[in-house]
Design an enzyme around this catalytic site. Structure first.
Site, short mmCIF file in Angstrom:
data_model
loop_
_atom_site.label_atom_id
_atom_site.label_comp_id
_atom_site.label_asym_id
_atom_site.label_seq_id
_atom_site.Cartn_x
_atom_site.Cartn_y
_atom_site.Cartn_z
N PHE A 244 46.09 19.13 -19.16
CA PHE A 244 46.77 18.39 -19.59
C PHE A 244 46.80 16.86 -18.66
O PHE A 244 45.35 16.60 -17.80
CB PHE A 244 48.64 18.39 -19.13
CG PHE A 244 48.70 19.03 -17.76
CD1 PHE A 244 48.56 18.58 -16.39
CD2 PHE A 244 48.36 20.36 -17.14
CE1 PHE A 244 48.25 18.99 -14.95
CE2 PHE A 244 48.04 20.56 -15.61
CZ PHE A 244 48.55 19.38 -14.67
N GLU B 133 49.00 14.15 -16.13
CA GLU B 133 50.00 13.55 -15.54
C GLU B 133 50.06 12.85 -14.13
O GLU B 133 49.19 12.67 -13.79
CB GLU B 133 51.13 15.59 -14.95
CG GLU B 133 52.43 15.18 -14.54
CD GLU B 133 52.01 17.24 -14.07
OE1 GLU B 133 52.99 17.53 -14.90
OE2 GLU B 133 52.20 17.57 -13.33
N HIS C 106 43.81 28.26 -9.28
CA HIS C 106 43.78 26.59 -9.44
C HIS C 106 45.30 26.82 -10.24
O HIS C 106 44.81 25.08 -10.80
CB HIS C 106 42.46 27.19 -10.39
CG HIS C 106 42.87 27.67 -11.72
ND1 HIS C 106 43.33 29.06 -11.96
CD2 HIS C 106 42.53 26.94 -13.27
CE1 HIS C 106 43.92 28.82 -12.88
NE2 HIS C 106 42.86 27.88 -13.62
N GLY C 107 46.17 27.33 -9.93
CA GLY C 107 47.24 26.98 -10.41
C GLY C 107 49.06 27.85 -10.71
O GLY C 107 48.18 28.79 -9.93
#
Length: 378
Positions: A138, A140, A294-295
């Protein structure tokens, strides 16, 4: 601190609190990977989840042999954060959406000079440069929601009154082609570090890293150009790669698959598209193999997301988030696969890493406008 760094066996560590959602299959994949020839230690992050044979959200340290399959097909996948000249209080997301239009298509001829400057010469898949791709990738726009360390933000030249642009993408088809050719020729047995095959793979791997970094740069520049503003890159961090590393006095190979390096300065850890992201200062530690999450990490498999959600939400409803942001995703399958409910709460990930003594938070960022795809993805 101790209860968030769990020794599951002599060679397997898990960074997670007791209430962190970790699927049992992901733990099993950690143990399976630890049994590979030459594997010295593996560490799962709090965003750990099952992958295709090997877990995602983990780091792996081996001696004498490296494993391309552990890195996967999206070599160089990572995140770039840009500061923009867009005023947080003056922008209208709907207007930015209209001006952005479609960025799934290849770059036109006006970008070719910059493509030639940034991308490795002679590699294929150059038509994909400047495009995000599918899956969890993505771009953002974000605003600063909370400041925890104003001095650190100033050192990064981040203006709290301006929007930030986070780009998450990788090497597109190039990394996939490198992995497929490697598996066709060598299978999943790994490569002896002094072999010609290993040298060949590492050369291609490094090309893919440069390609992925160029791709994120071009995506950011492309979006800023559509909005008619400038911007500056704050950081760019890969989280799918292998690097030579010394751990506990031993020289070996550190593989990361969905794991952010913690030994190179500030990084960003994003949540789902309906959640906050965190800009953090890592605290490097051998206990985590110099890595962080990482997320947020997936909670549901992609194949089950639409069945779980389509009776509760329409695609139009999923394009608006609880934080007031807007998601551009015109792929009706992907918008369900990437729904916030499919991911772990990012606050639980950050809390586990904080309790383990692995980071300090610099700022919390709130999503404003997220671009996935204008079409039937990409």
């Amino acid at each position: 601190m101790g209860n968030c760094i769990q020794a599951l066996s002599e060679r397997v560590t898990l960074i997670a609190s007791d209430d962190t959602w970790i699927e049992g299959n992901a733990i099993q994949q950690l143990h399976t990977t630890a049994r590979l020839a030459g594997m010295r230690h593996v560490a799962g992050m709090p965003d750990l989840h099952p992958g295709r044979g090997y877990p995602v959200g983990a780091a792996f340290f081996s001696l004498g042999r490296l494993y391309p399959a552990l890195i996967g097909g999206d070599i160089g996948c990572g995140m770039a954060l840009w500061s923009t000249h867009l005023e947080s209080r003056k922008v209208a997301p709907d207007k930015l959406d209209k001006r952005l239009r479609n960025i799934d298509e290849p770059l036109d001829d006006t970008w070719q000079a910059l493509v030639s400057e940034l991308a490795p010469a002679g590699v294929g898949h150059r038509q994909a440069l400047g495009t995000i791709g599918g899956g969890n990738h993505f771009a953002e726009l974000q605003c600063i929601d909370e400041i925890h360390d104003a001095q650190a933000l100033a050192a990064l030249r981040i203006d709290e009154k301006k929007l930030l642009l986070l780009v998450h993408s990788g090497s597109r088809g190039l990394g996939r082609s490198i992995l497929e050719e490697h598996v066709r020729r060598h299978g999943h047995d790994g490569l002896e570090q002094d072999s010609a095959a290993c040298r060949d793979y590492l050369a291609q791997h490094d090309d893919a890293l440069r390609f992925a970094q160029a791709n994120r740069h071009l995506i950011a520049r492309r979006m800023l150009a559509r909005w008619g503003v400038d911007g500056e890159q704050v950081l760019d961090v890969d989280h799918n790669l292998v690097t030579p590393t010394v751990i506990a006095g031993e020289a070996g190979w550190l593989h990361r698959k969905g794991a952010t390096p913690s030994d190179g300065g500030p990084v960003i850890i994003p949540g789902s598209r309906g959640d906050f992201s965190y800009l953090v200062a890592p605290i490097a530690s051998e206990a985590s193999l110099f890595s962080l999450a990482h997320g947020a990490g997936r909670k549901w498999m992609r194949s089950e997301c639409k069945d779980r959600l389509f009776k509760r939400y329409s695609p139009a409803q999923l394009s608006k988030t609880r934080l007031g942001s807007h998601v551009i995703c015109q792929d009706k399958q992907l918008i369900y696969e990437e729904a916030p409910e499919a991911y772990k709460p990012v606050d639980s990930i950050i809390a586990s890493l904080q309790q383990a003594g692995l980071l300090t938070v610099l700022a919390r960022l709130r999503p404003v406008l997220t671009y996935k795809t204008r079409g039937e993805c990409c």
